[in-house]
Write an enzyme that holds these catalytic residues in place. Structure first.
Site, PDB file in Angstrom:
ATOM      1  N   HIS A  15       0.833  -1.217   0.000  1.00 52.90           N
ATOM      2  CA  HIS A  15       0.000   0.000   0.000  1.00 52.90           C
ATOM      3  C   HIS A  15       0.865   1.264   0.000  1.00 52.90           C
ATOM      4  O   HIS A  15       0.519   2.263   0.633  1.00 52.90           O
ATOM      5  CB  HIS A  15      -0.949   0.027   1.196  1.00 52.90           C
ATOM      6  CG  HIS A  15      -1.966  -1.065   1.200  1.00 52.90           C
ATOM      7  ND1 HIS A  15      -3.228  -0.925   0.681  1.00 52.90           N
ATOM      8  CD2 HIS A  15      -1.904  -2.352   1.638  1.00 52.90           C
ATOM      9  CE1 HIS A  15      -3.905  -2.050   0.822  1.00 52.90           C
ATOM     10  NE2 HIS A  15      -3.126  -2.944   1.392  1.00 52.90           N
ATOM     11  N   ASN A  57     -10.296  -2.908   2.553  1.00 53.04           N
ATOM     12  CA  ASN A  57     -10.022  -2.891   1.112  1.00 53.04           C
ATOM     13  C   ASN A  57     -11.322  -2.687   0.346  1.00 53.04           C
ATOM     14  O   ASN A  57     -12.401  -2.744   0.927  1.00 53.04           O
ATOM     15  CB  ASN A  57      -9.405  -4.226   0.679  1.00 53.04           C
ATOM     16  CG  ASN A  57      -7.926  -4.336   1.022  1.00 53.04           C
ATOM     17  OD1 ASN A  57      -7.234  -3.326   1.177  1.00 53.04           O
ATOM     18  ND2 ASN A  57      -7.446  -5.560   1.145  1.00 53.04           N
ATOM     19  N   HIS A  69      -3.822   0.836  12.002  1.00 49.57           N
ATOM     20  CA  HIS A  69      -3.593  -0.421  12.704  1.00 49.57           C
ATOM     21  C   HIS A  69      -4.952  -1.027  13.077  1.00 49.57           C
ATOM     22  O   HIS A  69      -5.712  -0.406  13.828  1.00 49.57           O
ATOM     23  CB  HIS A  69      -2.767  -0.133  13.968  1.00 49.57           C
ATOM     24  CG  HIS A  69      -2.492  -1.325  14.821  1.00 49.57           C
ATOM     25  ND1 HIS A  69      -2.690  -2.622  14.380  1.00 49.57           N
ATOM     26  CD2 HIS A  69      -2.039  -1.423  16.100  1.00 49.57           C
ATOM     27  CE1 HIS A  69      -2.370  -3.454  15.359  1.00 49.57           C
ATOM     28  NE2 HIS A  69      -1.981  -2.765  16.398  1.00 49.57           N
ATOM     29  N   TYR A  96       0.963  -4.455  11.977  1.00 47.73           N
ATOM     30  CA  TYR A  96       0.861  -3.017  11.686  1.00 47.73           C
ATOM     31  C   TYR A  96       1.708  -2.173  12.634  1.00 47.73           C
ATOM     32  O   TYR A  96       2.412  -1.257  12.205  1.00 47.73           O
ATOM     33  CB  TYR A  96      -0.607  -2.568  11.694  1.00 47.73           C
ATOM     34  CG  TYR A  96      -1.348  -3.092  10.478  1.00 47.73           C
ATOM     35  CD1 TYR A  96      -1.665  -4.441  10.378  1.00 47.73           C
ATOM     36  CD2 TYR A  96      -1.697  -2.266   9.427  1.00 47.73           C
ATOM     37  CE1 TYR A  96      -2.317  -4.945   9.261  1.00 47.73           C
ATOM     38  CE2 TYR A  96      -2.348  -2.763   8.308  1.00 47.73           C
ATOM     39  CZ  TYR A  96      -2.658  -4.092   8.238  1.00 47.73           C
ATOM     40  OH  TYR A  96      -3.285  -4.594   7.126  1.00 47.73           O
TER      41      TYR A  96
HETATM   42 FE1  HDD Z   1      -2.611  -4.881   5.420  1.00 41.09          FE
HETATM   43  C1  HDD Z   1      -1.116  -1.853   5.116  1.00 41.09           C
HETATM   44  C2  HDD Z   1      -5.566  -3.553   4.324  1.00 41.09           C
HETATM   45  C3  HDD Z   1      -3.997  -8.031   5.382  1.00 41.09           C
HETATM   46  C4  HDD Z   1       0.155  -6.104   6.846  1.00 41.09           C
HETATM   47  N1  HDD Z   1      -3.216  -3.067   4.820  1.00 41.09           N
HETATM   48  C5  HDD Z   1      -2.449  -1.937   4.760  1.00 41.09           C
HETATM   49  C6  HDD Z   1      -3.240  -0.839   4.291  1.00 41.09           C
HETATM   50  C7  HDD Z   1      -4.486  -1.328   4.055  1.00 41.09           C
HETATM   51  C8  HDD Z   1      -4.473  -2.726   4.401  1.00 41.09           C
HETATM   52  C9  HDD Z   1      -5.672  -0.542   3.548  1.00 41.09           C
HETATM   53  C10 HDD Z   1      -2.737   0.564   4.058  1.00 41.09           C
HETATM   54  C11 HDD Z   1      -3.029   1.467   5.207  1.00 41.09           C
HETATM   55  C12 HDD Z   1      -2.580   2.873   4.872  1.00 41.09           C
HETATM   56  O1  HDD Z   1      -3.205   3.490   3.997  1.00 41.09           O
HETATM   57  O2  HDD Z   1      -1.597   3.319   5.453  1.00 41.09           O
HETATM   58  N2  HDD Z   1      -4.391  -5.646   4.873  1.00 41.09           N
HETATM   59  C13 HDD Z   1      -5.510  -4.916   4.555  1.00 41.09           C
HETATM   60  C14 HDD Z   1      -6.649  -5.807   4.518  1.00 41.09           C
HETATM   61  C15 HDD Z   1      -6.204  -7.059   4.796  1.00 41.09           C
HETATM   62  C16 HDD Z   1      -4.791  -6.965   5.039  1.00 41.09           C
HETATM   63  C17 HDD Z   1      -8.068  -5.362   4.227  1.00 41.09           C
HETATM   64  C18 HDD Z   1      -6.968  -8.343   4.893  1.00 41.09           C
HETATM   65  C19 HDD Z   1      -8.199  -8.427   5.209  1.00 41.09           C
HETATM   66  N3  HDD Z   1      -2.017  -6.733   5.955  1.00 41.09           N
HETATM   67  C20 HDD Z   1      -2.753  -7.890   5.887  1.00 41.09           C
HETATM   68  C21 HDD Z   1      -1.999  -8.961   6.499  1.00 41.09           C
HETATM   69  C22 HDD Z   1      -0.829  -8.420   6.929  1.00 41.09           C
HETATM   70  C23 HDD Z   1      -0.857  -7.027   6.585  1.00 41.09           C
HETATM   71  C24 HDD Z   1      -2.479 -10.398   6.621  1.00 41.09           C
HETATM   72  C25 HDD Z   1       0.306  -9.072   7.653  1.00 41.09           C
HETATM   73  C26 HDD Z   1       0.181  -9.992   8.539  1.00 41.09           C
HETATM   74  N4  HDD Z   1      -0.780  -4.124   5.826  1.00 41.09           N
HETATM   75  C27 HDD Z   1       0.181  -4.805   6.486  1.00 41.09           C
HETATM   76  C28 HDD Z   1       1.364  -3.939   6.859  1.00 41.09           C
HETATM   77  C29 HDD Z   1       0.956  -2.570   6.267  1.00 41.09           C
HETATM   78  C30 HDD Z   1      -0.400  -2.841   5.663  1.00 41.09           C
HETATM   79  C31 HDD Z   1       2.679  -4.485   6.467  1.00 41.09           C
HETATM   80  C32 HDD Z   1       1.932  -1.891   5.330  1.00 41.09           C
HETATM   81  C33 HDD Z   1       2.007  -0.460   5.747  1.00 41.09           C
HETATM   82  C34 HDD Z   1       1.243  -0.392   6.964  1.00 41.09           C
HETATM   83  O3  HDD Z   1       0.775  -1.635   7.295  1.00 41.09           O
HETATM   84  O4  HDD Z   1       1.053   0.595   7.637  1.00 41.09           O
HETATM   85  O5  HDD Z   1       1.511  -3.869   8.236  1.00 41.09           O
END
Ligand code: HDD
Length: 693
Positions: A86, A159, A350, A373
């Protein structure tokens, strides 16, 4: 003014912050440099910002130049790591209002009182591409909302697709490694159309349902204003009596769910890589505020095992026809950010940021997210104090014994920084549930520790087929085209074969057509026997309104001011936006001297950047060139199935184009109701009946 320290007052005084407490909180941090004297970061006035300090005008720069060193080191450290997923996003401020109290179901403070407005900050994003990639990639869109409530920040990190790729968070690094550019050559950018991703797909079949969405029009939205949002997981509502219900969250865009066509999305990627962020930014600037209704699906605890899928499985949706969506409030995005880095880039979401009355379930994907997160923000934002960054600060007071760390802003006074204590009368003190303390839902759990997945998560294809069954014929064709494009880009024939052998289980005819298109054997397997559908999943059934859609008016000198003037007025009355496009910027003049101002030329913009065209035409200095531009615009809009209105003077251009009279072509000649019919066609957006090949 010698000796005066610099005026640090933040003079970008805003008048609209009376009601929005988050906006008020941000105000002291805003700094407007306009009209001010330049200083160093130490507040020293600067006398020269163009020449470094040298030993002689042609000599070397000397160490003593603190101004040069400060300016350069700050610049050298300007970048922070982009989000691991993202990375490319765009955000806006707004507010959320409730329709009716949810007290019966949840004690969440912001869901009690319909008269209360809760400030929000929403960041939309693509998942795969880097910070500088294009907006219109085929991808899932992130839809993350931070509610600044009186009880602390609540983040709904969702999402635009209601299900996810995997069932257990431990597979997330594998999924992302597979979909990101391949590591040996860092290609392709912001695209899933490559070998490693499809290899992952074929070998991780829990992904089947999500891939159907990913190949559908949902993955190429027309606008952030026209996407749904989903919390994806089952969460819990808990009321003040301690009763819990399962809940899923939905955002429903008031303008309906609309998409681009794939060819158009790819052209836009070059013509305007900022297409979605520009659309959001401009809409807010002109007061066309994007609105989304918050919907909830709720299940009583006793219904947990009533379905033929596991409600804790994030690869499954709860069909709306079985578990209806109740609309409980509306969010309006009404203010653009002041600074993209300070706000959009530094905001930290988060799913673990919850308030009393909202709780988690045992969905293993959600459980893993609750770790990831906070962990990712620590590296991305450089340590544990990121919650002090203005955009991340809650609007309620913060009191705890956490101390120090890089770039700590808070000056905690007093000597006590531990719990329990007697020197500060054991404060800050904890709160009971009644006093607002967060108490986790006391779910009964039992079982043996095991690295295994519940058998109830095993069915990967029923809902993939449910999705397919729910699509209209054009949507099905788009899915076939998307598979043919994406898997057609895969070099490994074995992977291509594995993919069609997998998706035959969703639909045999679909997989067979794809197999023919991508040069592999027709799959031998059979589709599963699921005949139900969910009309709510099809975009064919979405809201269709003309408001905020954009018409390109193709025009030159000599137009009929009466005819064109009436149409343009009608468009404005109906909330349709238009841009005047000609062979040069500036004034175009009608046959009787009325002037319009062209804001774009045929080369500065493109038909793909508009929802519709209004072809007026007439004359220009270089008539042949003028004609050919207009004809190209018509051909492009026509093959992207868009509505086209043809003014009387435009008929000649229409006749020169490939377009045929038929659906979505509205001719003014002999048509008294032209303006109305044109706007009706604009609201439809696409005319799939058109035979363009
Ligand atoms: Fe995630 C970012 C949505 C599964 C780990 N995720 C991130 C963002 C969104 C989502 C919208 C961007 C937030 C922003 O604008 O800063 N993610 C989802 C949805 C998921 C999902 C709807 C499943 C239902 N994500 C998911 C899993 C993991 C992550 C299973 C790890 C175990 N996601 C992350 C992250 C991020 C992230 C690595 C990257 C940047 C951040 O968090 O802030 O932690």
């Amino acid at each position: 003014m010698k000796g005066d320290c610099v005026d640090n007052s933040n003079s970008n005084q805003r008048k609209n912050s009376d009601e929005n407490v988050k906006d008020q909180q941000l105000e002291p941090f805003r700094v407007d440099n306009e009209g001010k004297k330049m200083t160093t970061n130490q507040g020293l006035k600067v006398s020269n910002d163009e020449d470094s300090l040298k030993a002689g005008v042609r000599g070397p720069t000397i160490m003593e130049d603190f101004h040069f060193r400060e300016k350069m080191t700050h610049f050298d450290h300007e970048r922070i790591p982009e989000r691991v997923v993202h990375a490319r996003g765009f955000a806006a401020h707004g507010e959320f209002e409730l329709y009716e109290s949810m007290k019966e179901y949840t004690k969440a403070g912001f869901l009690q009182d319909p008269n209360k407005k809760t400030p929000v900050f929403v960041r939309f994003s693509t998942v795969v591409g880097s910070l500088g990639s294009m907006d219109t990639a085929r991808d899932v869109r992130g839809f993350a909302t931070k509610f600044y409530t009186d009880e602390g920040n609540y983040d709904l990190v969702g999402n635009n697709i209601p299900v996810f790729f995997i069932q257990d968070a431990i597979k997330f690094p594998d999924l992302i490694h597979a979909v990101k550019p391949e590591p040996h050559n860092e290609m392709p950018q912001a695209a899933s159309a490559h070998d490693t991703f499809w290899d992952f797909v074929a070998n991780n079949q829990e992904i089947a349902h999500m891939i159907m969405w990913h190949m559908s029009d949902r993955a190429i939205p027309r606008s952030f204003r026209m996407i749904e949002g989903f919390g994806v997981h089952a969460f819990r509502f808990v009321n003040d009596k301690g009763k819990s219900r399962f809940v899923k969250f939905h955002w429903k865009p008031v303008l309906g769910v609309h998409s681009l066509v794939w060819d158009e999305a790819q052209i836009i990627a070059g013509k305007d890589p900022d297409f979605h962020r520009r659309d959001l930014w401009e809409s807010i600037e002109i007061g066309d505020y994007p609105e989304y209704e918050l919907g909830i699906q709720m299940l009583e605890p006793e219904d947990e095992f009533k379905f033929d899928f596991d409600i804790l499985d994030a690869t499954k949706l709860w069909p709306e026809e079985i578990v209806p969506v109740k609309k409980i409030g509306k969010m309006t995005l009404n203010r653009n950010v002041d600074n993209v880095f300070a706000e959009t880039e530094q905001v930290a979401f988060h799913p673990g940021n919850v308030v009393p009355g909202i709780d988690f379930t045992n969905d293993p994907l959600l459980q893993g997210r609750l770790f990831s997160y906070l962990d990712t923000q620590l590296i991305r934002l450089g340590g544990p104090n990121f919650s002090e960054i203005p955009i991340n600060r809650p609007v309620c007071p913060i009191h705890n014994n956490q101390r120090n760390g890089f770039s700590r802003q808070t000056i905690n006074v007093g000597r006590v920084s531990y719990h329990k204590n007697s020197l500060a009368n054991n404060t800050p003190s904890t709160s009971t549930a009644r006093e607002g303390g967060y108490v986790h839902y006391e779910e009964k759990v039992e079982g043996r520790i095991t690295r295994a997945r519940s058998k109830s998560f095993d069915n990967h294809f029923s809902q993939a087929r449910l999705f397919w069954n729910s699509m209209s014929p054009p949507e099905k064709q788009h899915i076939i085209d998307a598979f043919s494009f994406e898997v057609g880009k895969v070099k490994s024939k074995s992977v291509r074969q594995q993919v069609v052998d997998m998706f035959v289980r969703v639909d045999k005819a679909m997989a067979t057509t794809v197999a023919d298109n991508i040069g592999v054997n027709r799959p031998k397997g059979e589709q599963i026997n699921v005949t139900v559908s969910s009309p709510a999943l099809s975009q064919a059934n979405t809201v269709k309104v003309p408001q905020t859609l954009k018409v390109g008016v193709l025009i030159g000198d000599g137009f009929d001011a009466n005819e064109v003037g009436e149409v343009l007025k009608y468009l404005t009355r109906q909330g349709v936006r238009y841009n005047i496009i000609s062979d040069r910027l500036g004034v175009v003049t009608s046959s009787d001297g009325v002037q319009l101002t062209a804001s774009d030329t045929f080369i500065t913009t493109d038909a793909v950047l508009f929802d519709s065209l209004y072809v007026v035409g007439v004359k220009a200095n270089n008539q042949a060139k003028f004609n050919s531009y207009i004809v190209n615009y018509i051909n492009e809009a026509y093959r992207h199935y868009k509505p086209i209105g043809i003014a009387t003077s435009g008929t000649i251009f229409f006749n020169m184009s490939n377009a045929n009279v038929g659906p979505g072509i509205v001719l003014a000649t002999g048509n008294k109701d032209f303006a109305k019919k044109f706007v009706d066609a604009i609201a439809q957006q696409r005319f799939w009946q058109r035979n363009i090949y």
